[in-house]
Design an enzyme around this catalytic site. Structure first.
Site, PDB file in Angstrom:
ATOM      1  N   ARG A 118     -14.291  -2.701   2.645  1.00 14.38           N
ATOM      2  CA  ARG A 118     -13.735  -4.046   2.844  1.00 14.38           C
ATOM      3  C   ARG A 118     -14.692  -5.010   2.155  1.00 14.38           C
ATOM      4  O   ARG A 118     -15.821  -5.215   2.594  1.00 14.38           O
ATOM      5  CB  ARG A 118     -13.610  -4.362   4.332  1.00 14.38           C
ATOM      6  CG  ARG A 118     -12.996  -5.724   4.646  1.00 14.38           C
ATOM      7  CD  ARG A 118     -12.942  -5.926   6.148  1.00 14.38           C
ATOM      8  NE  ARG A 118     -12.428  -7.229   6.541  1.00 14.38           N
ATOM      9  CZ  ARG A 118     -11.150  -7.497   6.801  1.00 14.38           C
ATOM     10  NH1 ARG A 118     -10.244  -6.532   6.706  1.00 14.38           N
ATOM     11  NH2 ARG A 118     -10.778  -8.707   7.161  1.00 14.38           N
ATOM     12  N   HIS A 145      -4.355  -5.779  -0.111  1.00 11.57           N
ATOM     13  CA  HIS A 145      -4.585  -5.357   1.283  1.00 11.57           C
ATOM     14  C   HIS A 145      -3.550  -4.277   1.628  1.00 11.57           C
ATOM     15  O   HIS A 145      -2.714  -4.443   2.505  1.00 11.57           O
ATOM     16  CB  HIS A 145      -4.442  -6.551   2.213  1.00 11.57           C
ATOM     17  CG  HIS A 145      -5.099  -6.374   3.549  1.00 11.57           C
ATOM     18  ND1 HIS A 145      -5.722  -5.194   3.937  1.00 11.57           N
ATOM     19  CD2 HIS A 145      -5.239  -7.221   4.606  1.00 11.57           C
ATOM     20  CE1 HIS A 145      -6.205  -5.335   5.153  1.00 11.57           C
ATOM     21  NE2 HIS A 145      -5.934  -6.549   5.590  1.00 11.57           N
ATOM     22  N   GLN A 148      -2.888  -2.894   5.309  1.00 17.36           N
ATOM     23  CA  GLN A 148      -2.075  -3.803   6.115  1.00 17.36           C
ATOM     24  C   GLN A 148      -0.603  -3.608   5.808  1.00 17.36           C
ATOM     25  O   GLN A 148       0.244  -3.564   6.709  1.00 17.36           O
ATOM     26  CB  GLN A 148      -2.481  -5.251   5.837  1.00 17.36           C
ATOM     27  CG  GLN A 148      -1.644  -6.285   6.567  1.00 17.36           C
ATOM     28  CD  GLN A 148      -1.813  -6.210   8.067  1.00 17.36           C
ATOM     29  OE1 GLN A 148      -2.930  -6.307   8.570  1.00 17.36           O
ATOM     30  NE2 GLN A 148      -0.713  -6.039   8.798  1.00 17.36           N
ATOM     31  N   ASP A 233       0.534 -15.622   6.642  1.00 14.63           N
ATOM     32  CA  ASP A 233      -0.889 -15.317   6.751  1.00 14.63           C
ATOM     33  C   ASP A 233      -1.621 -16.641   6.921  1.00 14.63           C
ATOM     34  O   ASP A 233      -1.035 -17.722   6.763  1.00 14.63           O
ATOM     35  CB  ASP A 233      -1.354 -14.586   5.479  1.00 14.63           C
ATOM     36  CG  ASP A 233      -2.756 -13.998   5.585  1.00 14.63           C
ATOM     37  OD1 ASP A 233      -3.327 -14.019   6.690  1.00 14.63           O
ATOM     38  OD2 ASP A 233      -3.277 -13.540   4.554  1.00 14.63           O
ATOM     39  N   CYS A 273      -0.323 -11.008   9.813  1.00 15.61           N
ATOM     40  CA  CYS A 273      -1.344  -9.965   9.721  1.00 15.61           C
ATOM     41  C   CYS A 273      -2.592 -10.287  10.536  1.00 15.61           C
ATOM     42  O   CYS A 273      -3.452  -9.415  10.679  1.00 15.61           O
ATOM     43  CB  CYS A 273      -1.705  -9.699   8.265  1.00 15.61           C
ATOM     44  SG  CYS A 273      -2.216 -11.163   7.355  1.00 15.61           S
ATOM     45  N   ARG A 301      -1.698  -0.578  12.509  1.00 15.08           N
ATOM     46  CA  ARG A 301      -2.802  -0.345  11.577  1.00 15.08           C
ATOM     47  C   ARG A 301      -3.456   1.008  11.882  1.00 15.08           C
ATOM     48  O   ARG A 301      -3.777   1.782  10.974  1.00 15.08           O
ATOM     49  CB  ARG A 301      -3.849  -1.466  11.701  1.00 15.08           C
ATOM     50  CG  ARG A 301      -3.434  -2.824  11.165  1.00 15.08           C
ATOM     51  CD  ARG A 301      -3.319  -2.836   9.653  1.00 15.08           C
ATOM     52  NE  ARG A 301      -4.543  -2.457   9.009  1.00 15.08           N
ATOM     53  CZ  ARG A 301      -5.560  -3.291   8.740  1.00 15.08           C
ATOM     54  NH1 ARG A 301      -5.478  -4.564   9.103  1.00 15.08           N
ATOM     55  NH2 ARG A 301      -6.626  -2.863   8.110  1.00 15.08           N
TER      56      ARG A 301
END
Length: 324
Positions: A118, A145, A148, A233, A273, A301
């Protein structure tokens, strides 16, 4: 002298560095693999302890950015699969003091069976993948991402039974989440509409790669029309704090609210998310209301990433049962 160590028969394919696969954008999966991965994720959700495919294996989890859902879901997921997560936070590796991504990849490949990262720059992830002899997984970069998006697709399929032909509308910043939704949504047979200010439009190269099933517009009402799901988001992502005022001004008309949801199908759901800022990019009523699938989305997830780890680190997913 101690007792000899008991040899436990392997239940999965032997690791083979000669067939290393990475997961950087999601485009590495075929459509059939994506379907199989989601089938497997559904099975693992039914019984979280059904698989020990990572027994005897370690996974490096490298975090150069703060994390809640990604950190917990990956660490718990590796453990539930019988593996050993090695969590490496910002500043704990020589990478933060100038050691090259190439050397980092070469060293980690000698210790672990996969490297999940990450970070910010996509270039760092790409360089790690270029030199690693174990799978490299994108837990988040500035451009993508994809983990996700896997959870998002699992959530949509749970609610609607199939992804083929579904319309997903994303409103807000044309960021890494939007990019991954376009790429993986298109691969799953969905239509993805992205509504964003021109100044924050998604990467044109990603839009082109996603193909004809993607619509990019500046009109949130157009994107939301007939959609099965509305998605947003945060307006101010990590690292963008200096531009917070400008971003809030640009994105004000793109709030996910009740009026916009009225443009979607009567059975449309709401996705985010997380982390969320109720009253900013989404209203509190939608985030916590009956049409919100946000908390299922967050849970998924775990299950989607466990299926991904099985695919990349152990046997081909076609050899793993979707159920039973």
């Amino acid at each position: 002298m101690g007792a000899p160590m008991e040899e436990i028969p392997s239940e999965h394919t032997k690791y083979d560095a000669g067939v290393t696969r990475h997961f950087l954008t999601g485009e590495e999966l075929t459509s059939d693999e994506l379907t199989g991965l989601l089938d497997r994720a559904d099975f693992l959700k039914q019984d979280r302890w059904a698989s020990a495919q990572l027994a005897g294996r370690s996974v490096a989890l490298v975090f150069e950015k703060p994390s809640t859902r990604t950190r917990i879901s990956f660490e718990v997921g590796v453990r539930e699969l019988g593996g050993n997560p090695v969590v490496l936070r910002e500043g704990e590796m020589q990478l933060s003091r100038g050691e090259s991504p190439r050397d980092t990849a070469l060293v980690l490949s000698r210790f672990v069976h996969a490297i999940a990262v990450r970070t910010g720059p996509d270039e760092l992830l790409e360089e790690l993948a270029e030199h690693a002899s174990v799978p490299v997984i994108n837990m988040l970069t500035a451009g993508h991402h994809p983990c996700q998006a896997l959870a998002d697709l699992q959530t949509l399929r749970e609610r609607f039974g199939s992804l083929d032909g579904l319309k997903l509308a994303y409103v807000g910043d044309g960021n890494n989440v939007a990019n991954s939704l376009m790429l993986l949504g298109a691969k799953a047979g969905m239509r993805v509409a992205v509504a964003t200010p021109a100044e924050l439009a998604p990467n044109p190269a990603v839009v082109e790669r996603a193909g004809d099933s993607v619509l990019v517009t500046q009109d949130p009402a157009e994107a939301a029309g007939g959609a099965h799901a509305l998605y947003t988001d945060v307006w101010v992502s990590m690292g963008d704090e200096a531009e917070a005022g400008k971003l809030r001004s640009l994105l004000g008309p793109y709030q996910l609210n009740e009026q916009l949801l009225d443009r979607a199908r009567p059975d449309a759901i709401v996705l985010h998310c997380l982390p969320a800022h109720p009253g900013e990019e989404i209203t509190e009523g939608l985030l916590y209301g009956p049409r919100s699938a946000v908390w299922d989305q967050a849970e998924n997830r775990l299950h989607a990433q466990k299926a991904l780890l099985e695919l990349l680190v152990t046997a081909p997913i076609r050899n793993l049962p979707a159920s039973g």
